[in-house]
Design a protein around this motif. Structure first.
Motif, PDB file in Angstrom:
ATOM      1  N   LEU A  10      30.526  42.822   0.680  1.00 40.24           N
ATOM      2  CA  LEU A  10      29.950  42.432   1.963  1.00 40.24           C
ATOM      3  C   LEU A  10      29.793  43.670   2.842  1.00 40.24           C
ATOM      4  O   LEU A  10      30.787  44.292   3.218  1.00 40.24           O
ATOM      5  CB  LEU A  10      30.841  41.408   2.670  1.00 40.24           C
ATOM      6  N   PRO A  11      28.578  44.030   3.222  1.00 39.43           N
ATOM      7  CA  PRO A  11      28.387  45.184   4.113  1.00 39.43           C
ATOM      8  C   PRO A  11      28.942  44.905   5.506  1.00 39.43           C
ATOM      9  O   PRO A  11      28.868  43.776   6.007  1.00 39.43           O
ATOM     10  CB  PRO A  11      26.861  45.348   4.163  1.00 39.43           C
ATOM     11  N   ASP A  12      29.490  45.936   6.136  1.00 37.86           N
ATOM     12  CA  ASP A  12      29.985  45.786   7.508  1.00 37.86           C
ATOM     13  C   ASP A  12      28.896  45.291   8.445  1.00 37.86           C
ATOM     14  O   ASP A  12      29.172  44.561   9.408  1.00 37.86           O
ATOM     15  CB  ASP A  12      30.530  47.119   8.029  1.00 37.86           C
ATOM     16  N   ALA A  13      27.656  45.678   8.188  1.00 35.61           N
ATOM     17  CA  ALA A  13      26.549  45.288   9.065  1.00 35.61           C
ATOM     18  C   ALA A  13      26.302  43.787   9.061  1.00 35.61           C
ATOM     19  O   ALA A  13      25.627  43.261   9.961  1.00 35.61           O
ATOM     20  CB  ALA A  13      25.276  46.022   8.649  1.00 35.61           C
ATOM     21  N   SER A  14      26.861  43.064   8.084  1.00 33.87           N
ATOM     22  CA  SER A  14      26.666  41.612   8.014  1.00 33.87           C
ATOM     23  C   SER A  14      27.596  40.851   8.954  1.00 33.87           C
ATOM     24  O   SER A  14      27.418  39.650   9.155  1.00 33.87           O
ATOM     25  CB  SER A  14      26.890  41.118   6.581  1.00 33.87           C
ATOM     26  N   ILE A  15      28.592  41.520   9.517  1.00 29.66           N
ATOM     27  CA  ILE A  15      29.584  40.846  10.360  1.00 29.66           C
ATOM     28  C   ILE A  15      29.032  40.705  11.781  1.00 29.66           C
ATOM     29  O   ILE A  15      28.691  41.695  12.428  1.00 29.66           O
ATOM     30  CB  ILE A  15      30.908  41.621  10.377  1.00 29.66           C
ATOM     31  N   ALA A  16      28.933  39.481  12.267  1.00 30.33           N
ATOM     32  CA  ALA A  16      28.410  39.207  13.607  1.00 30.33           C
ATOM     33  C   ALA A  16      29.480  39.482  14.656  1.00 30.33           C
ATOM     34  O   ALA A  16      30.619  39.019  14.527  1.00 30.33           O
ATOM     35  CB  ALA A  16      27.950  37.761  13.705  1.00 30.33           C
ATOM     36  N   LEU A  17      29.119  40.201  15.698  1.00 35.13           N
ATOM     37  CA  LEU A  17      30.052  40.504  16.786  1.00 35.13           C
ATOM     38  C   LEU A  17      29.811  39.640  18.005  1.00 35.13           C
ATOM     39  O   LEU A  17      30.652  39.593  18.911  1.00 35.13           O
ATOM     40  CB  LEU A  17      29.954  41.990  17.166  1.00 35.13           C
ATOM     41  N   ARG A  18      28.676  38.950  18.064  1.00 37.82           N
ATOM     42  CA  ARG A  18      28.358  38.006  19.139  1.00 37.82           C
ATOM     43  C   ARG A  18      27.663  36.795  18.519  1.00 37.82           C
ATOM     44  O   ARG A  18      26.982  36.923  17.493  1.00 37.82           O
ATOM     45  CB  ARG A  18      27.421  38.638  20.176  1.00 37.82           C
ATOM     46  N   ILE A 149      36.537  40.976  14.003  1.00 37.10           N
ATOM     47  CA  ILE A 149      35.750  41.226  15.209  1.00 37.10           C
ATOM     48  C   ILE A 149      36.535  42.120  16.160  1.00 37.10           C
ATOM     49  O   ILE A 149      36.017  43.105  16.689  1.00 37.10           O
ATOM     50  CB  ILE A 149      35.367  39.914  15.911  1.00 37.10           C
ATOM     51  N   ALA A 150      37.823  41.783  16.356  1.00 37.28           N
ATOM     52  CA  ALA A 150      38.659  42.529  17.306  1.00 37.28           C
ATOM     53  C   ALA A 150      38.801  43.996  16.909  1.00 37.28           C
ATOM     54  O   ALA A 150      39.004  44.853  17.773  1.00 37.28           O
ATOM     55  CB  ALA A 150      40.028  41.868  17.412  1.00 37.28           C
ATOM     56  N   SER A 151      38.671  44.300  15.619  1.00 38.13           N
ATOM     57  CA  SER A 151      38.795  45.693  15.191  1.00 38.13           C
ATOM     58  C   SER A 151      37.549  46.508  15.520  1.00 38.13           C
ATOM     59  O   SER A 151      37.570  47.740  15.450  1.00 38.13           O
ATOM     60  CB  SER A 151      39.053  45.758  13.680  1.00 38.13           C
ATOM     61  N   LYS A 152      36.471  45.825  15.883  1.00 41.38           N
ATOM     62  CA  LYS A 152      35.209  46.506  16.150  1.00 41.38           C
ATOM     63  C   LYS A 152      34.849  46.574  17.626  1.00 41.38           C
ATOM     64  O   LYS A 152      34.018  47.384  18.034  1.00 41.38           O
ATOM     65  CB  LYS A 152      34.074  45.818  15.371  1.00 41.38           C
ATOM     66  N   ARG A 153      35.455  45.705  18.443  1.00 43.92           N
ATOM     67  CA  ARG A 153      35.203  45.739  19.880  1.00 43.92           C
ATOM     68  C   ARG A 153      36.322  45.000  20.599  1.00 43.92           C
ATOM     69  O   ARG A 153      36.963  44.111  20.028  1.00 43.92           O
ATOM     70  CB  ARG A 153      33.849  45.120  20.226  1.00 43.92           C
ATOM     71  N   PRO A 154      36.572  45.301  21.880  1.00 43.22           N
ATOM     72  CA  PRO A 154      37.624  44.594  22.611  1.00 43.22           C
ATOM     73  C   PRO A 154      37.165  43.193  23.031  1.00 43.22           C
ATOM     74  O   PRO A 154      35.968  42.927  23.177  1.00 43.22           O
ATOM     75  CB  PRO A 154      37.846  45.483  23.844  1.00 43.22           C
ATOM     76  N   THR A 155      38.129  42.305  23.218  1.00 46.02           N
ATOM     77  CA  THR A 155      37.846  40.989  23.780  1.00 46.02           C
ATOM     78  C   THR A 155      37.371  41.151  25.222  1.00 46.02           C
ATOM     79  O   THR A 155      37.869  41.994  25.958  1.00 46.02           O
ATOM     80  CB  THR A 155      39.115  40.124  23.751  1.00 46.02           C
ATOM     81  N   ASP A 156      36.402  40.333  25.637  1.00 41.30           N
ATOM     82  CA  ASP A 156      35.922  40.417  27.013  1.00 41.30           C
ATOM     83  C   ASP A 156      35.732  39.014  27.592  1.00 41.30           C
ATOM     84  O   ASP A 156      36.046  38.007  26.948  1.00 41.30           O
ATOM     85  CB  ASP A 156      34.646  41.253  27.108  1.00 41.30           C
ATOM     86  N   GLU A 157      35.209  38.937  28.822  1.00 40.06           N
ATOM     87  CA  GLU A 157      35.096  37.656  29.509  1.00 40.06           C
ATOM     88  C   GLU A 157      34.181  36.688  28.773  1.00 40.06           C
ATOM     89  O   GLU A 157      34.384  35.473  28.815  1.00 40.06           O
ATOM     90  CB  GLU A 157      34.591  37.875  30.935  1.00 40.06           C
ATOM     91  N   ARG A 158      33.168  37.193  28.092  1.00 39.31           N
ATOM     92  CA  ARG A 158      32.246  36.307  27.374  1.00 39.31           C
ATOM     93  C   ARG A 158      32.964  35.508  26.292  1.00 39.31           C
ATOM     94  O   ARG A 158      32.608  34.350  26.021  1.00 39.31           O
ATOM     95  CB  ARG A 158      31.113  37.114  26.744  1.00 39.31           C
ATOM     96  N   ASP A 159      33.972  36.124  25.674  1.00 37.52           N
ATOM     97  CA  ASP A 159      34.664  35.448  24.574  1.00 37.52           C
ATOM     98  C   ASP A 159      35.402  34.191  25.032  1.00 37.52           C
ATOM     99  O   ASP A 159      35.613  33.281  24.237  1.00 37.52           O
ATOM    100  CB  ASP A 159      35.639  36.410  23.903  1.00 37.52           C
TER     101      ASP A 159
END
Length: 343
Positions: A10-18, A149-159
Motif C-alpha cells: 500500500l503506497p503512503d499516498a493512498s492514505i487519506a488525511l481528510r 493519520i496522527a503520525s502524518k499530521r497533528p489533530t486539529d479542531e476539524r477532527d
C-alpha cells in the motif's frame, strides 16, 4: 491461517488525511459476488433494494488520548475500554517509567493512578475526584485519531466533527465506526424515500482495533474485547426484515461483529449486552448479515481478514489491487466499499 496471506503493498499516498466533502461524495467500490463496479456513496439508494436495512453503530468517540507527567517523565495514554465508573484500561506510551500506584498528572486538574498492568502491556487508570470521567476528558483529552493519520499530521479542531458520525449518540468509543462517516442527512432521506430502512446498535470501539497482528498464525492472535448492546426491539425488527426477504447490511465492521456475536442458531439475532471479542477469519460462516459497507483496511489486519472471510481472500486481494491502482483513498478518512457476497 498464515498472517502473511493477508499482506499487500500500500503506497503512503493512498492514505487519506481528510474526509471527502461532502461526506457522501466519497468513492465506493461495489463488490457484488465476482463483479466490481466503481460508484460513489450517494448512489446507495439506487444500488440497494427496497426492504433492505442498513445497521449503524451509534457510539460516540470520546477525547481518549491524554498526555501527562509522572515526576520528570512524560507519559502518554490512550484509553481503550471502561472497566468501572472511574477506571479505564489504557495503552501507555513510555510505560517503562511507570510503576504500580504511580499518579499521572494530565493537567487541567485531571489525574489518575496507574495499577494492574496486563499481559498486553495496558494499565488500569483510575481517575481522581468525583466529576464524571467524560467531563475530565473534555478538559484534558484529545481526539484519538488513528496512528496512521496522527503520525502524518497533528489533530486539529476539524477532527472534533470530522471524526464523529451523524449517528454518534452514546459516548464511549475511542475510535470512530468510520464506514458511517460517509452518511449525511440528505443521503438518509434519499434512502428512506427508496424504501431502505435503518437501525442502530451500540459497540464502543476500542483502541485495540488499531493494534497490528504480531503473530505468524491467526490462531495465535488474541482480540481485545469491546462492549456492545442490541435491544430486543431492534433484534426483532432485523429478524423480520430477513424473514420478508430483505437484506441486513452492516455499516462498518463494528456493526457486523456485534450482529454476528448476537446471533443465536434457531432464533436469529437476539438481544445482546456485554463484551465481544469475536475474531472473524476465512472459514467463518456468516449468520446475521447479508452485506457490509466498510472502508479499506490495513495489510495483515484483522479487518482485512474479516472482509476476506466475507468475500473470499482472492476476491478481496484483487479488489484492493484495483482500488490502489485506481486511486481510492484508504483507512478512516478514506473511501469505502460495498461488499455483497454471493449466496
Amino acid at each position: 491461517m498464515r498472517v502473511d496471506l493477508f499482506d499487500f503493498d500500500l503506497p503512503d499516498a493512498s492514505i487519506a488525511l481528510r474526509p471527502a466533502s461532502p461526506r457522501d461524495s466519497a468513492r465506493m467500490l461495489v463488490v457484488d459476488g465476482a463483479t466490481r463496479t466503481d460508484r460513489i456513496v450517494s448512489d446507495l439508494p439506487a444500488i440497494l433494494r427496497p426492504g433492505d436495512c442498513l445497521v449503524f453503530n451509534n457510539t460516540r468517540v470520546i477525547p481518549a488520548q491524554l498526555q501527562g507527567r509522572r515526576g520528570n517523565a512524560t507519559i502518554g495514554a490512550t484509553l481503550h475500554k471502561r472497566e468501572s465508573l472511574r477506571a479505564w484500561r489504557a495503552f501507555v506510551r513510555n510505560a517503562k517509567r511507570l510503576r504500580e500506584q504511580d499518579e499521572i498528572d494530565f493537567g487541567n486538574q485531571v489525574s489518575a493512578t496507574a495499577s494492574d498492568r496486563a499481559e498486553d502491556g495496558s494499565w488500569l487508570l483510575t481517575f481522581a475526584g468525583t466529576e464524571p470521567v467524560e467531563t475530565l476528558l473534555g478538559r484534558a483529552g484529545h481526539m484519538p485519531l488513528p496512528p496512521y493519520i496522527a503520525s502524518k499530521r497533528p489533530t486539529d479542531e476539524r477532527d472534533a466533527s470530522d471524526y464523529q458520525t451523524m449517528f454518534a449518540e452514546l459516548p464511549g468509543a475511542v475510535a470512530a465506526p468510520t464506514a458511517a462517516l460517509h452518511f449525511t442527512p440528505d443521503l438518509m432521506a434519499a434512502l428512506d424515500s427508496a424504501g431502505i430502512a435503518h437501525e442502530t446498535l451500540t459497540l464502543h470501539v476500542g483502541a485495540g482495533t488499531f493494534l497490528p497482528v504480531k503473530v505468524d498464525d491467526t490462531l495465535d492472535h488474541k482480540m481485545h474485547a469491546e462492549w456492545g448492546t442490541i435491544d430486543a426491539e431492534t433484534a426483532a425488527r432485523l429478524n423480520e426484515i430477513r424473514a420478508k426477504g430483505g437484506r441486513v447490511i452492516a455499516v462498518g465492521t463494528t456493526s457486523l461483529r456485534l450482529l454476528e456475536s448476537a446471533h443465536r442458531d434457531g432464533a436469529g439475532i437476539a438481544p445482546f449486552e456485554g463484551d465481544t471479542a469475536i475474531f472473524i477469519t476465512p472459514g467463518y460462516k456468516f449468520r446475521a448479515i447479508d452485506g457490509l459497507l466498510t472502508n479499506f483496511h490495513l495489510p495483515k489486519s484483522t479487518l482485512f481478514m474479516l472482509v476476506s472471510a466475507l468475500m473470499g481472500r482472492e476476491t478481496m486481494q484483487a479488489a484492493y489491487a484495483h482500488a490502489i491502482a485506481d486511486g481510492y483513498r484508504f483507512y478512516s478518512y478514506g473511501d469505502t466499499s460495498l461488499l455483497l457476497p454471493s449466496k
